[in-house]
Enzyme design. Structure first.
Site, PDB file in Angstrom:
ATOM      1  N   GLU A 214       0.231   1.306   5.926  1.00 43.23           N
ATOM      2  CA  GLU A 214       0.162   0.156   5.035  1.00 43.23           C
ATOM      3  C   GLU A 214      -0.943   0.206   3.979  1.00 43.23           C
ATOM      4  O   GLU A 214      -1.348  -0.838   3.478  1.00 43.23           O
ATOM      5  CB  GLU A 214      -0.028  -1.116   5.869  1.00 43.23           C
ATOM      6  CG  GLU A 214      -1.423  -1.282   6.493  1.00 43.23           C
ATOM      7  CD  GLU A 214      -1.481  -0.951   7.973  1.00 43.23           C
ATOM      8  OE1 GLU A 214      -0.650  -0.153   8.418  1.00 43.23           O
ATOM      9  OE2 GLU A 214      -2.359  -1.485   8.670  1.00 43.23           O
ATOM     10  N   ASN A 215      -1.438   1.402   3.606  1.00 46.01           N
ATOM     11  CA  ASN A 215      -2.506   1.506   2.598  1.00 46.01           C
ATOM     12  C   ASN A 215      -2.354   0.430   1.526  1.00 46.01           C
ATOM     13  O   ASN A 215      -1.267   0.189   1.016  1.00 46.01           O
ATOM     14  CB  ASN A 215      -2.457   2.863   1.905  1.00 46.01           C
ATOM     15  CG  ASN A 215      -2.242   3.992   2.874  1.00 46.01           C
ATOM     16  OD1 ASN A 215      -3.002   4.148   3.802  1.00 46.01           O
ATOM     17  ND2 ASN A 215      -1.173   4.746   2.679  1.00 46.01           N
TER      18      ASN A 215
ATOM     19  N   GLY B 122       5.656   8.804   8.756  1.00 44.94           N
ATOM     20  CA  GLY B 122       5.846   7.473   9.338  1.00 44.94           C
ATOM     21  C   GLY B 122       5.566   6.434   8.267  1.00 44.94           C
ATOM     22  O   GLY B 122       5.724   6.707   7.090  1.00 44.94           O
ATOM     23  N   ALA B 123       5.151   5.224   8.660  1.00 46.03           N
ATOM     24  CA  ALA B 123       4.830   4.194   7.683  1.00 46.03           C
ATOM     25  C   ALA B 123       3.357   3.823   7.833  1.00 46.03           C
ATOM     26  O   ALA B 123       2.860   3.685   8.936  1.00 46.03           O
ATOM     27  CB  ALA B 123       5.712   2.972   7.907  1.00 46.03           C
TER      28      ALA B 123
ATOM     29  N   GLU C 251       5.178  -3.726   6.586  1.00 48.34           N
ATOM     30  CA  GLU C 251       4.088  -3.099   5.827  1.00 48.34           C
ATOM     31  C   GLU C 251       3.658  -3.987   4.651  1.00 48.34           C
ATOM     32  O   GLU C 251       2.485  -4.023   4.294  1.00 48.34           O
ATOM     33  CB  GLU C 251       4.504  -1.705   5.320  1.00 48.34           C
ATOM     34  CG  GLU C 251       4.951  -0.721   6.403  1.00 48.34           C
ATOM     35  CD  GLU C 251       3.958  -0.503   7.525  1.00 48.34           C
ATOM     36  OE1 GLU C 251       2.752  -0.750   7.323  1.00 48.34           O
ATOM     37  OE2 GLU C 251       4.394  -0.126   8.629  1.00 48.34           O
TER      38      GLU C 251
HETATM   39 ZN   LIG Z   1       1.610  -2.309  11.105  1.00 45.45          ZN
END
Ligand SMILES: [Zn+2]
Length: 870
Positions: free
Chosen positions: A273-274, A270-271, A307
């Site tokens: 946002e690190n 998935g995505a 992100e």
């Molecule tokens: Zn988010």
């Protein structure tokens, strides 16, 4: 899950990890620099699935104390370190620990994971990644794993020499550590120190990667992908990323705070946002311009911008606790849309945000929020009960879409420039620290001079939203507005309707006059003087509420005899509100027949996204009347076909990736709708035959699934074979879901069997979509409800989320009294954990049944009068 005591706070972590990738284990050492805030005799940290080998405390005097045992609490995921003496407030202390942990299989597990993939030669390879949001960091090293324990981090990772390691910061040094012959060469990669960060944003990625880099900005931006994963397709998204970063720096008036940004494309992900090291599934970054559908392209751009927005909103300024998660997510969503709209104005992305989509796989935005928030038992945007071990309950359309819709409403109410100024103040004031919803209101109040907190608190602290009931007084030339809660239920208790919202009216009172964005209804009822032929509420569909006009006003809008010219957003709102009102428990002046009138009188040349909304409403009416009478079903079909045929572009099937994105989307929409009635059968069969004859590009990706659907009854086996054989996940999904549109009894049974058959390559999500497709026809809806009951005890290993989705799907067509009785008695026999899913389903079915009973006779008359009853 218990919060950690506040007696100590971390200021810095030194972390050293040694990974044994063959053994899937790691060994680590951490030094936690702690400030003592309150006198204490113990230190509590988070740790999960870690074995602590040694612990020592180093006092600022240099004295070192070995702690022989620590106490684990696996429920709370903590370790408690008893101290021989007392730590005094104001002192500093260093905690050193060494530990072991394991690398786990990719999935929902937090912490270190492995991800298997095949390269271009079909070889099986492995990459490794951490997943820390919300509580994964504690599986990597002992830490104070709560968002407001921000600290700096210096890390070193030792890995096989031939692999790449990526983390939040840039590399300080990389040194080969073993050089004896015959021994696996290792390297020790040291990263520069991060700014103060929350632990959930920490990230390490290891694997055999290619990258491509942009040097357009002051800092490097890279896309990484596993070797062989078509890094050449990253260039478009890399471009979008640099554009978005540049825009965000201007909007927030703050430079991107880290020395680099890496975007990592991982197979099957998935995505996330690190900070400085954002992880994406490959489908979001590696898009082949020749074979990507317009919708997938837009989804990727939007996700990327979301992100990137987090790098400021969430990462630089972080919510104090998970109860304010909406601050992170809703803001990233709003800012993502804002920037996409700036970069691609021709997409009309805010209209895209407002208009619903009949495609069951599509994301729901503004209307997803209105829909979910009209069910009883929904949570508020601000959620005091948030717990990081139940976060999945929070990542929903309320947190994201209701939150984003509220920010959109507020930004228009204050004025976008004033709003952005307030955001700048908020980010600057709380940079590298934490903030709450209240802090945001304070900054916005400072920039606007308005009491933002009073305006917003009912919206964010309560579940639900209002509907404005409008009554007109022709003699006085006034409208009276009265607010009530909107609930999509069969009844509403007075206690459910006690909130008074401060509603920005976005009121237009003169034909070409300005919209008054600052007018606010802050009481139950209020009278306004307007020119009745020229007023419109919620102009641009900016507010998160519905409007119930008198029928004559709706008719005037529809026939365009009022002086107000409606924008595409206004049309979308009018149609969406009308549908919501006629299908609800409210006593409204409008019926389904009136809505059909509105649709039939609909002006030509409208934006395709308005048509998308119309087809969405059609699908809802179709669903409600699925079991009511075959006469109405047939009439609905001919009305639908009439609208589709008179608006479909002639060359709808001639769609190419060179067409502008809105044109591709419009053609896909009309192809999908036309395909439902055999209207495009001949051209669909021709295209499908070309594909089967070996012409790989016969089906443009925009219409691929609609072609499959149009020919599914004749080509079921060929399409199933495509779904099973293809290596392309998008083709697999398209082909597999299409099977659900086949409506002969034998094929329906084949489709249902595929859902529980072992050894098939289909994901739980794809199976759910197939089940949704079955609900679009009478025979499929009937068969799948029987199937659900029959298979209930045989679902075995199917997970709980999937079963709840199955329940929602298989009951979405139920609308007769007999079906309801059946569902009620079946619900009594299921386990408690599924009771809620059934209760919601039954409530929905009851609402549909009431709607059908109210309006069926009137619809028959309407269809008769307009010649749709053959
Ligand atoms: Zn988010």
């Amino acid at each position: 899950m218990m919060r950690l005591p506040r007696s100590v706070r971390p200021s810095h972590y030194d972390l050293d990890l040694n990974l044994d990738l063959n053994g899937l284990t790691f060994q680590g050492e951490v030094a936690v620099h702690l400030d003592v805030c309150q006198q204490t005799t113990s230190i509590v940290l988070h740790a999960k699935d870690l074995e602590i080998a040694a612990t020592e405390i180093v006092h600022s005097s240099g004295d070192t104390v070995h702690i022989p045992t620590v106490h684990y609490d696996s429920d709370q995921q903590t370790i408690t370190i008893p101290l021989p003496g007392q730590l005094t407030a104001g002192s500093k202390v260093l905690l050193r620990q060494s530990f072991h942990g394991t690398i786990k299989e990719n999935g929902r597990t937090p912490g270190f994971q492995w991800i298997d993939y095949k390269n271009a030669n079909g070889e099986c390879l492995r990459a490794y990644s951490t997943s820390c949001e919300p509580i994964g960091a504690r599986c990597i090293f002992p830490c104070l794993d709560e968002p407001d324990f921000k600290a700096t981090l210096s890390s070193t990772v030792t890995i096989n020499q031939d692999l790449t390691c990526i983390s939040n910061m840039d590399i300080r040094s990389s040194v080969v550590t073993k050089s004896e012959p015959g021994v696996q060469l290792l390297k020790r990669v040291a990263f520069n120190t991060t700014p103060r960060t929350s632990t959930y944003l920490i990230c390490f990625i290891i694997g055999d990667f290619d990258f491509t880099e942009s040097k357009k900005l002051k800092f490097p931006v890279r896309v990484y992908a596993v070797r062989g994963a078509k890094i050449q397709h990253a260039s478009k998204m890399l471009d979008v990323a640099t554009q978005a970063l540049d825009l965000f720096e201007h909007i927030f008036n703050l430079e991107y705070p880290l020395p680099k940004l890496d975007l990592i494309a991982l197979p099957d992900s998935g995505a996330l946002e690190n900070w400085g090291c954002i992880v994406f599934g490959e489908r979001f970054l590696l898009l082949d311009p020749e074979t990507t559908a317009a919708k997938s392209w837009q989804m990727a751009v939007e996700t990327l911008c979301h992100e990137i927005a987090h790098q400021w909103f969430g990462n630089l300024v972080t919510m104090g606790w998970w109860d304010d998660l909406w601050l992170n997510e809703a803001f990233a969503e709003w800012a993502g849309f804002y920037v996409v709209d700036k970069m691609f104005p021709e997409w009309r992305y805010w209209l895209h945000f407002v208009a619903a989509d009949p495609d069951p796989e599509a994301m729901a935005f503004y209307q997803g929020a209105l829909d979910l928030d009209s069910t009883p038992g929904c949570h508020a945007v601000y959620n005091p009960n948030a717990s990081p071990d139940r976060m999945h309950e929070l990542f929903d359309n309320i947190t994201y879409m209701k939150g984003a819709s509220l920010l959109r409403m507020l930004s228009r109410f204050l004025g976008t420039d004033v709003f952005i100024n307030g955001i700048r103040g908020y980010l600057k004031l709380h940079a590298f620290a934490n903030a709450t919803t209240h802090d945001l209101w304070v900054s916005l109040a400072a920039s606007s001079g308005r009491d933002v907190s009073s305006v917003m608190q009912t919206w964010t602290k309560c579940a639900g939203y209002p509907v404005l009931l409008v009554s007109e007084d022709v003699i006085e030339g006034t409208v009276t507005l009265e607010q009530h809660r909107y609930l999509q239920a069969i009844t509403m208790e007075p206690k459910e309707d006690q909130n008074i919202y401060h509603i920005p009216l976005n009121l237009k009172t003169e034909p070409d006059g300005e919209v008054d964005n600052s007018a606010l209804l802050a009481s139950r009822k209020q009278k306004y003087s307007v020119d009745l032929e020229s007023y419109k509420l919620n102009v641009g569909q900016i507010g998160l509420y519905r409007v119930c006009y008198p029928l004559c006003r709706i008719q005037a809008f529809g026939k365009q005899t009022s002086n107000v010219s409606l924008s595409a957003e206004d049309w979308v709102g009018l149609i969406s509100d009308s549908h919501a009102l006629i299908s609800s428990c409210l006593d409204v002046p409008m019926t389904t027949a009136d809505l059909l009138d509105l649709l039939l009188s609909f002006p030509v040349g409208q934006h395709f996204l308005v048509w998308r909304q119309i087809f969405f409403v059609f699908a809802k009416i179709w669903q409600a009347f699925l079991f009511s009478s075959s006469r109405i079903r047939t009439a609905l079909q001919s009305l639908h076909l009439h609208l589709v045929v008179s608006n479909t572009p002639e060359d709808v099937w001639r769609v190419t990736s060179k067409d502008p994105i809105p044109v591709q989307n419009a053609k896909a929409l009309f192809y999908a709708q036309g395909g439902k009635h055999g209207h495009l059968k001949a051209v669909s069969s021709k295209l499908f035959d070309e594909l089967m004859a070996g012409e790989k590009n016969a089906l443009n990706p925009n219409i691929r699934k609609h072609v499959f659907q149009a020919v599914i009854n004749d080509r079921y086996e060929s399409i199933l074979a495509i779904a099973r054989k293809t290596q392309d996940p998008e083709i697999r999904t398209d082909a597999f879901i299409s099977l659900g549109y086949a409506d002969s009894p034998t094929l329906i049974q084949r489709s249902l069997e595929l859902l529980t058959q072992d050894g098939e390559p289909f994901s739980p999500l794809e199976k759910w979509f197939l089940l949704n497709a079955l609900q679009t026809h009478h025979a499929g809806a009937d068969a799948s409800w029987k199937w659900l009951k029959e298979k209930w005890n045989k679902f075995g290993r199917v997970d709980r989320v999937t079963i709840s989705r199955y329940v929602a799907s298989c009951t979405s067509g139920l609308s007769s009294a007999l079906q309801l009785d059946d569902a009620r008695s079946f619900a009594l026999s299921v386990e408690d954990k599924f009771r809620k899913a059934f209760e919601e389903a039954i409530e929905g079915a009851e609402a549909r049944m009431n709607w059908v009973e109210r309006d069926r006779a009137g619809m028959e008359v309407w269809f008769e009068r307009h010649g749709f009853l053959a």
